[in-house]
Motif scaffolding. Structure first.
Motif, PDB file in Angstrom:
ATOM      1  N   GLY A   1       0.790  -1.220   0.000  1.00 25.41           N
ATOM      2  CA  GLY A   1       0.000   0.000   0.000  1.00 25.41           C
ATOM      3  C   GLY A   1       0.821   1.267   0.000  1.00 25.41           C
ATOM      4  N   VAL A   2       1.814   1.356   0.880  1.00 26.32           N
ATOM      5  CA  VAL A   2       2.644   2.561   0.931  1.00 26.32           C
ATOM      6  C   VAL A   2       3.406   2.740  -0.379  1.00 26.32           C
ATOM      7  CG1 VAL A   2       4.652   3.614   2.047  1.00 26.32           C
ATOM      8  CG2 VAL A   2       2.840   2.617   3.440  1.00 26.32           C
ATOM      9  N   GLY A   3       3.894   1.622  -0.946  1.00 24.07           N
ATOM     10  CA  GLY A   3       4.597   1.704  -2.218  1.00 24.07           C
ATOM     11  C   GLY A   3       3.710   2.190  -3.345  1.00 24.07           C
ATOM     12  N   LEU A   4       2.452   1.746  -3.343  1.00 26.45           N
ATOM     13  CA  LEU A   4       1.512   2.175  -4.370  1.00 26.45           C
ATOM     14  C   LEU A   4       1.259   3.673  -4.276  1.00 26.45           C
ATOM     15  CD1 LEU A   4      -0.700   1.782  -6.528  1.00 26.45           C
ATOM     16  CD2 LEU A   4      -2.254   1.150  -4.677  1.00 26.45           C
ATOM     17  N   ILE A   5       0.966   4.160  -3.071  1.00 32.62           N
ATOM     18  CA  ILE A   5       0.722   5.595  -2.903  1.00 32.62           C
ATOM     19  C   ILE A   5       1.974   6.385  -3.260  1.00 32.62           C
ATOM     20  CG2 ILE A   5       0.135   7.400  -1.245  1.00 32.62           C
ATOM     21  CD1 ILE A   5      -1.518   5.319   0.271  1.00 32.62           C
ATOM     22  N   GLY A   6       3.146   5.866  -2.851  1.00 33.23           N
ATOM     23  CA  GLY A   6       4.400   6.544  -3.161  1.00 33.23           C
ATOM     24  C   GLY A   6       4.643   6.645  -4.654  1.00 33.23           C
ATOM     25  N   THR A   7       4.354   5.585  -5.388  1.00 35.09           N
ATOM     26  CA  THR A   7       4.537   5.623  -6.844  1.00 35.09           C
ATOM     27  C   THR A   7       3.615   6.652  -7.479  1.00 35.09           C
ATOM     28  OG1 THR A   7       5.166   3.285  -6.861  1.00 35.09           O
ATOM     29  CG2 THR A   7       4.458   4.244  -8.950  1.00 35.09           C
ATOM     30  N   TRP A   8       2.380   6.724  -6.995  1.00 33.71           N
ATOM     31  CA  TRP A   8       1.438   7.731  -7.489  1.00 33.71           C
ATOM     32  C   TRP A   8       1.959   9.142  -7.222  1.00 33.71           C
ATOM     33  CZ3 TRP A   8      -1.696  10.750  -3.980  1.00 33.71           C
ATOM     34  CH2 TRP A   8      -2.586  11.616  -4.624  1.00 33.71           C
ATOM     35  N   VAL A   9       2.460   9.385  -6.011  1.00 32.26           N
ATOM     36  CA  VAL A   9       2.991  10.712  -5.659  1.00 32.26           C
ATOM     37  C   VAL A   9       4.192  11.044  -6.530  1.00 32.26           C
ATOM     38  CG1 VAL A   9       4.075  12.085  -3.845  1.00 32.26           C
ATOM     39  CG2 VAL A   9       2.116  10.636  -3.296  1.00 32.26           C
ATOM     40  N   GLU A  10       5.101  10.082  -6.671  1.00 32.90           N
ATOM     41  CA  GLU A  10       6.321  10.338  -7.443  1.00 32.90           C
ATOM     42  C   GLU A  10       6.031  10.521  -8.931  1.00 32.90           C
ATOM     43  OE1 GLU A  10       8.559   6.980  -6.213  1.00 32.90           O
ATOM     44  OE2 GLU A  10       9.181   7.893  -4.313  1.00 32.90           O
ATOM     45  N   ALA A  11       4.857  10.042  -9.373  1.00 36.29           N
ATOM     46  CA  ALA A  11       4.450  10.267 -10.762  1.00 36.29           C
ATOM     47  C   ALA A  11       3.807  11.637 -10.940  1.00 36.29           C
ATOM     48  CB  ALA A  11       3.482   9.175 -11.200  1.00 36.29           C
ATOM     49  N   GLY A  12       3.810  12.429  -9.879  1.00 33.04           N
ATOM     50  CA  GLY A  12       3.237  13.771  -9.933  1.00 33.04           C
ATOM     51  C   GLY A  12       1.844  13.850  -9.372  1.00 33.04           C
ATOM     52  N   ALA A  13       1.412  12.794  -8.661  1.00 33.06           N
ATOM     53  CA  ALA A  13       0.075  12.743  -8.064  1.00 33.06           C
ATOM     54  C   ALA A  13      -1.006  13.092  -9.072  1.00 33.06           C
ATOM     55  CB  ALA A  13      -0.005  13.649  -6.838  1.00 33.06           C
TER      56      ALA A  13
ATOM     57  N   GLU B   1       1.950   3.816 -13.731  1.00 30.80           N
ATOM     58  CA  GLU B   1       2.301   2.394 -13.742  1.00 30.80           C
ATOM     59  C   GLU B   1       2.813   1.940 -12.385  1.00 30.80           C
ATOM     60  OE1 GLU B   1       5.437  -0.674 -15.892  1.00 30.80           O
ATOM     61  OE2 GLU B   1       4.749   1.115 -16.978  1.00 30.80           O
ATOM     62  N   TYR B   2       2.340   0.772 -11.963  1.00 25.20           N
ATOM     63  CA  TYR B   2       2.831   0.170 -10.721  1.00 25.20           C
ATOM     64  C   TYR B   2       2.698  -1.338 -10.850  1.00 25.20           C
ATOM     65  CZ  TYR B   2       3.430  -0.824  -5.737  1.00 25.20           C
ATOM     66  OH  TYR B   2       3.880  -1.301  -4.531  1.00 25.20           O
ATOM     67  N   GLY B   3       3.770  -2.048 -10.617  1.00 24.98           N
ATOM     68  CA  GLY B   3       3.737  -3.501 -10.698  1.00 24.98           C
ATOM     69  C   GLY B   3       3.372  -4.017 -12.065  1.00 24.98           C
TER      70      GLY B   3
ATOM     71  N   ALA C   1       1.175  -2.737 -14.105  1.00 23.11           N
ATOM     72  CA  ALA C   1      -0.213  -2.461 -14.476  1.00 23.11           C
ATOM     73  C   ALA C   1      -0.452  -0.964 -14.536  1.00 23.11           C
ATOM     74  CB  ALA C   1      -1.170  -3.098 -13.476  1.00 23.11           C
ATOM     75  N   GLN C   2      -1.437  -0.556 -15.298  1.00 23.29           N
ATOM     76  CA  GLN C   2      -1.839   0.841 -15.399  1.00 23.29           C
ATOM     77  C   GLN C   2      -2.948   1.104 -14.379  1.00 23.29           C
ATOM     78  OE1 GLN C   2      -0.458   3.320 -17.599  1.00 23.29           O
ATOM     79  NE2 GLN C   2       1.077   1.675 -17.541  1.00 23.29           N
ATOM     80  N   LEU C   3      -2.663   1.987 -13.434  1.00 23.19           N
ATOM     81  CA  LEU C   3      -3.597   2.271 -12.354  1.00 23.19           C
ATOM     82  C   LEU C   3      -4.020   3.736 -12.403  1.00 23.19           C
ATOM     83  CD1 LEU C   3      -1.802   0.383  -9.433  1.00 23.19           C
ATOM     84  CD2 LEU C   3      -3.369  -0.516 -11.164  1.00 23.19           C
ATOM     85  N   THR C   4      -5.113   4.057 -11.694  1.00 22.81           N
ATOM     86  CA  THR C   4      -5.588   5.436 -11.604  1.00 22.81           C
ATOM     87  C   THR C   4      -5.876   5.789 -10.152  1.00 22.81           C
ATOM     88  OG1 THR C   4      -7.926   4.835 -11.871  1.00 22.81           O
ATOM     89  CG2 THR C   4      -6.658   5.298 -13.885  1.00 22.81           C
TER      90      THR C   4
ATOM     91  N   GLY D   1       4.575  16.005   0.789  1.00 25.43           N
ATOM     92  CA  GLY D   1       5.967  16.427   0.716  1.00 25.43           C
ATOM     93  C   GLY D   1       6.214  17.621  -0.172  1.00 25.43           C
ATOM     94  N   ALA D   2       5.156  18.269  -0.657  1.00 24.49           N
ATOM     95  CA  ALA D   2       5.341  19.462  -1.479  1.00 24.49           C
ATOM     96  C   ALA D   2       5.775  20.630  -0.604  1.00 24.49           C
ATOM     97  CB  ALA D   2       4.055  19.809  -2.221  1.00 24.49           C
ATOM     98  N   SER D   3       6.466  21.583  -1.225  1.00 27.78           N
ATOM     99  CA  SER D   3       6.961  22.733  -0.473  1.00 27.78           C
ATOM    100  C   SER D   3       5.824  23.611   0.023  1.00 27.78           C
ATOM    101  CB  SER D   3       7.914  23.554  -1.336  1.00 27.78           C
ATOM    102  OG  SER D   3       7.273  23.952  -2.549  1.00 27.78           O
ATOM    103  N   ALA D   4       4.682  23.530  -0.645  1.00 28.71           N
ATOM    104  CA  ALA D   4       3.506  24.304  -0.234  1.00 28.71           C
ATOM    105  C   ALA D   4       2.279  23.690  -0.890  1.00 28.71           C
ATOM    106  CB  ALA D   4       3.646  25.766  -0.650  1.00 28.71           C
ATOM    107  N   VAL D   5       1.123  23.947  -0.293  1.00 27.68           N
ATOM    108  CA  VAL D   5      -0.116  23.495  -0.918  1.00 27.68           C
ATOM    109  C   VAL D   5      -0.262  24.194  -2.262  1.00 27.68           C
ATOM    110  CG1 VAL D   5      -2.629  23.516  -0.746  1.00 27.68           C
ATOM    111  CG2 VAL D   5      -1.237  22.970   1.256  1.00 27.68           C
ATOM    112  N   GLY D   6      -0.508  23.427  -3.302  1.00 27.28           N
ATOM    113  CA  GLY D   6      -0.599  23.982  -4.642  1.00 27.28           C
ATOM    114  C   GLY D   6       0.653  23.754  -5.448  1.00 27.28           C
ATOM    115  N   ALA D   7       1.786  23.550  -4.750  1.00 27.07           N
ATOM    116  CA  ALA D   7       3.028  23.242  -5.455  1.00 27.07           C
ATOM    117  C   ALA D   7       3.011  21.787  -5.896  1.00 27.07           C
ATOM    118  CB  ALA D   7       4.231  23.514  -4.554  1.00 27.07           C
ATOM    119  N   THR D   8       3.812  21.472  -6.901  1.00 22.58           N
ATOM    120  CA  THR D   8       3.847  20.104  -7.438  1.00 22.58           C
ATOM    121  C   THR D   8       5.198  19.448  -7.246  1.00 22.58           C
ATOM    122  OG1 THR D   8       4.382  20.997  -9.627  1.00 22.58           O
ATOM    123  CG2 THR D   8       2.050  20.600  -9.134  1.00 22.58           C
ATOM    124  N   ASP D   9       6.035  20.022  -6.389  1.00 24.77           N
ATOM    125  CA  ASP D   9       7.348  19.418  -6.114  1.00 24.77           C
ATOM    126  C   ASP D   9       7.214  18.374  -5.010  1.00 24.77           C
ATOM    127  OD1 ASP D   9       6.716  21.376  -4.250  1.00 24.77           O
ATOM    128  OD2 ASP D   9       8.788  22.042  -3.986  1.00 24.77           O
ATOM    129  N   PHE D  10       6.364  17.383  -5.249  1.00 27.37           N
ATOM    130  CA  PHE D  10       6.092  16.358  -4.256  1.00 27.37           C
ATOM    131  C   PHE D  10       7.369  15.583  -3.912  1.00 27.37           C
ATOM    132  CE2 PHE D  10       2.119  16.657  -6.834  1.00 27.37           C
ATOM    133  CZ  PHE D  10       1.362  17.310  -5.879  1.00 27.37           C
TER     134      PHE D  10
END
Length: 678
Positions: A229-241, A248-250, A252-255, A317-326
């Protein structure tokens, strides 16, 4: 909804942090290992553990019954660190009485790591797992000595180590307790709460998962796994949320909507019986813990403390709400999901009262006398106010004779109505600081007195409520009639009104009682719409549920309410499963009552028809206790007027203004001093 988890959050009070926010921490496992667990390959002869020494002659104030030199363990360690972590010199700290005291490392700090039973009864010493700068010691960490603590963690893997006191490097003295790994690991309640500590850390990232074209499936985590679970959420965040684009994770194409959001909104996603994160974090409102909304993409990106620190604090982990530097690796969300709180075994406390550990003095836990909480009375015996009234009622409600009661410590006492019971109704400030006397509203058997009730005298209390509307009145002491002496405190109206935390918690007390049945509603062929309740209304939430119950609580058949044909799934169930159905900002009932499991309050499932009919305490009192007024679970003799569900939804707790307490510690009122010891 019987006993729910959450109360209206008030800033500055000891309220919950359900899914995040404290200091940043890394991945170092700091603290004690699980009770009874041993490191993988302990050395043949581990170094002996130090024992605490006699305290030196340092200046202290006298510890009295209510305050003194005791301090929370984490705060005491913090004071030592902030003083420069001296090895032999004394340092100053603040006691529970607010005064300044002096302590030293050897006497006051080191025993918190080396002694068993410090952090809670039966807890293992931290040094049971962290006993040396060796491979066999967890995180190659030595908490047995001053030198070991300053060396920190991972001393072989990352020589010379990683500071656990917040210093920029081992050997540096720029300690930063507020950002230290030690403080973070001691204080954080891992989220969702309830995860079993695993010394191998294989469960830190949640259940194993399988992914495919149809989405995500969770699996038991017995030995760790590559997909979790944590890895899945992390991959989503690192893909730019991404909100709508696939990632992609494992393989498969996820949303987000299909595969990520359920980890926040569904129960059982983190361990068997885990509550949905949205049970606590359901909106950017004061009633939602950390003013955080995990029900939607917008809410997750907005983050925490959206009202206190507008526009919020990013949890990704973004520098501010609204920023995309997750930055998932440094995000608050990852931190709170993964960390096993140290020492392991400390029970989650929604009030956060235990986040800084126990009160300690010279390295040993102490208890502050309960009289610190006493707010009223001049008698000899400490007793909860509601319990005292109950003992008087159970003794036959005598007017002049003494009655026996048991003090909070079990000692035998006796009191009288005039000296010990009547003041609980007639004096201001009894029930909480600033509370109005009950007699402020209930002052006579007159139309102008609420419920035509007189709580100023013995006669008035026995006459009860509605003395003009239903002469000679309605007993509030559980008697079958006014004038009868078959008092039944456990079923009395007085006890029910004093003890019930109104459900859902957070409703504002309304002296006109126009909000007792919830929001107004409009009904039509398309279903139910909720409306503000300013002056009362004919159609409301409690009335809708009551009509459904009185129609036999049909599962699929339609029933009529307000001239429309309604059904359970479309029109009734949302009052349990959706937020904002009872007042603006109200939590869904299912936030607390999500399954017939131990982790669900009152082992109650309000997510489905079967769960509602099963009722409460389904494990403790199988097959459960009906909340719809039936004589037994499975029976269909529903009685809405006498049902537990209606009772808990409608009651404004008396006296009004008592804050909801998830622990129920305040349900019987404050400790008061009453009577004399026998």
């Amino acid at each position: 909804m019987l006993n729910s988890i959450f109360h209206k959050r008030a800033h500055g009070m000891k309220r919950g942090v359900i899914l995040l926010l404290t200091t940043l921490m890394g991945s170092a496992l700091i603290g004690a290992c699980a009770s009874g667990a041993l490191p993988t390959a302990p050395p043949t002869e581990p170094p002996p553990l130090p024992t605490s020494t006699e305290p030196p002659a340092i200046e202290t104030h006298t510890l009295d019954a209510t305050s003194g030199a005791a301090a929370k363990a984490v705060d005491l360690i913090g004071a030592w660190v902030n003083a420069g972590a001296p090895e032999t010199d004394t340092f100053e700290y603040t006691g529970v009485d607010g005064k300044t005291y002096t302590g030293d490392f050897q006497t006051d700090v080191l025993p918190l790591f080396t002694q068993n039973g410090v952090w809670y009864e039966g807890s293992q010493a931290c040094t049971g797992c962290h006993f040396g700068n060796t491979e066999n010691s967890y995180h190659e960490m030595d908490l047995t000595t001053y030198e070991g603590i300053l060396t920190g963690a991972d001393s072989l893997s990352s020589p010379p180590g990683v500071s656990i006191l917040g210093a920029s490097a081992v050997g540096a003295t720029d300690f930063d307790w507020s950002h230290s790994k030690l403080r973070a690991r001691m204080r954080n309640n891992r989220m969702p709460p309830g995860w079993t500590f695993d010394i191998t850390e294989t469960n830190r990232d949640g259940l194993c998962i399988e992914v495919g074209d149809s989405g995500v499936t969770t699996l038991p985590n017995q030995y760790g796994c590559d997909l979790n679970g944590v890895g899945l959420i992390g991959t989503w965040v690192e893909a730019g949320a991404p909100e709508t684009d696939a990632f992609e994770y494992g393989g498969a194409q996820l949303t987000f909507d299909r595969d990520v959001l359920p980890f926040f909104t569904q129960p059982d996603m983190w361990f068997d019986g885990s509550q949905a994160c949205t049970g606590c974090h359901f909106g950017n409102t004061e009633n939602s813990y950390h003013e955080m909304d995990l029900t939607s993409y917008e809410g997750i990106v907005t983050g925490a403390d959206s009202l206190s620190a507008p526009p919020g604090v990013s949890i990704l982990g973004a520098s501010a709400v609204g920023a995309t530097d997750f930055n998932w690796g440094s995000s608050k969300l990852r931190e709170r999901m993964r960390n096993n709180r140290m020492p392991p075994g400390i029970a989650f406390d929604i009030t956060e009262e235990n986040r800084d550990g126990p009160l300690v003095l010279h390295g040993a836990p102490i208890e502050v006398d309960a009289s610190a909480e006493i707010t009223f009375g001049t008698g000899e015996c400490e007793v909860k106010a509601v319990n005292l009234i109950g003992e008087w009622v159970n003794a036959g409600a005598p007017e002049t004779d003494a009655f026996p009661f048991a003090a909070d410590d079990g000692s035998s006492c006796e009191g009288t109505f005039e000296a010990d019971v009547l003041p609980l109704f007639t004096q201001n400030g009894v029930w909480y600081e600033g509370s109005q006397a009950c007699t402020g509203c209930h002052f006579g058997n007159t139309e102008n007195s609420y419920h035509e009730m007189d709580l100023t005298t013995y006669e008035g209390i026995l006459t009860g409520a509605d003395s003009l509307s239903s002469p000679p009145g309605v007993s509030i002491l559980g008697a079958s009639a006014v004038g009868a002496t078959d008092f039944d405190w456990s079923h009395s109206k007085l006890r029910a009104r004093m003890r019930n935390n109104r459900m859902p918690p957070g409703w504002t007390f309304d002296i006109t009682e126009t909000n007792r049945d919830g929001l107004c509603i409009e009904v039509g062929d398309s279903g139910v719409t909720t409306l503000p309740n300013q002056y009362g209304c004919d159609l409301n939430g409690v009335g809708l549920i009551g009509t459904w119950v009185e129609a036999g609580a049909p599962e699929t058949d339609a029933f009529e309410y307000g001239g429309a044909q309604l059904t359970f799934d479309r029109d009734v169930l949302p009052f349990f499963t959706q937020p904002d159905m009872w007042f603006d900002g109200s939590q869904a009932c299912t936030g607390c009552h999500f399954g017939n499991t131990e982790n669900s309050y009152h082992e109650m499932d309000l997510t489905s028809y079967e769960g509602i009919v099963t009722g409460a305490d389904s494990l403790s009192a199988p097959p459960g206790v009906s909340i719809l007024g039936a004589s037994a679970v499975g029976a269909t003799d529903f009685n809405w007027g006498s049902s537990k569900l209606r009772e808990r939804m409608r009651n404004n707790r008396m006296p009004p203004g008592i804050a909801f307490d998830i622990t129920e510690e305040n349900r019987d009122g404050p400790l008061v001093l009453a009577g004399v010891k026998k």
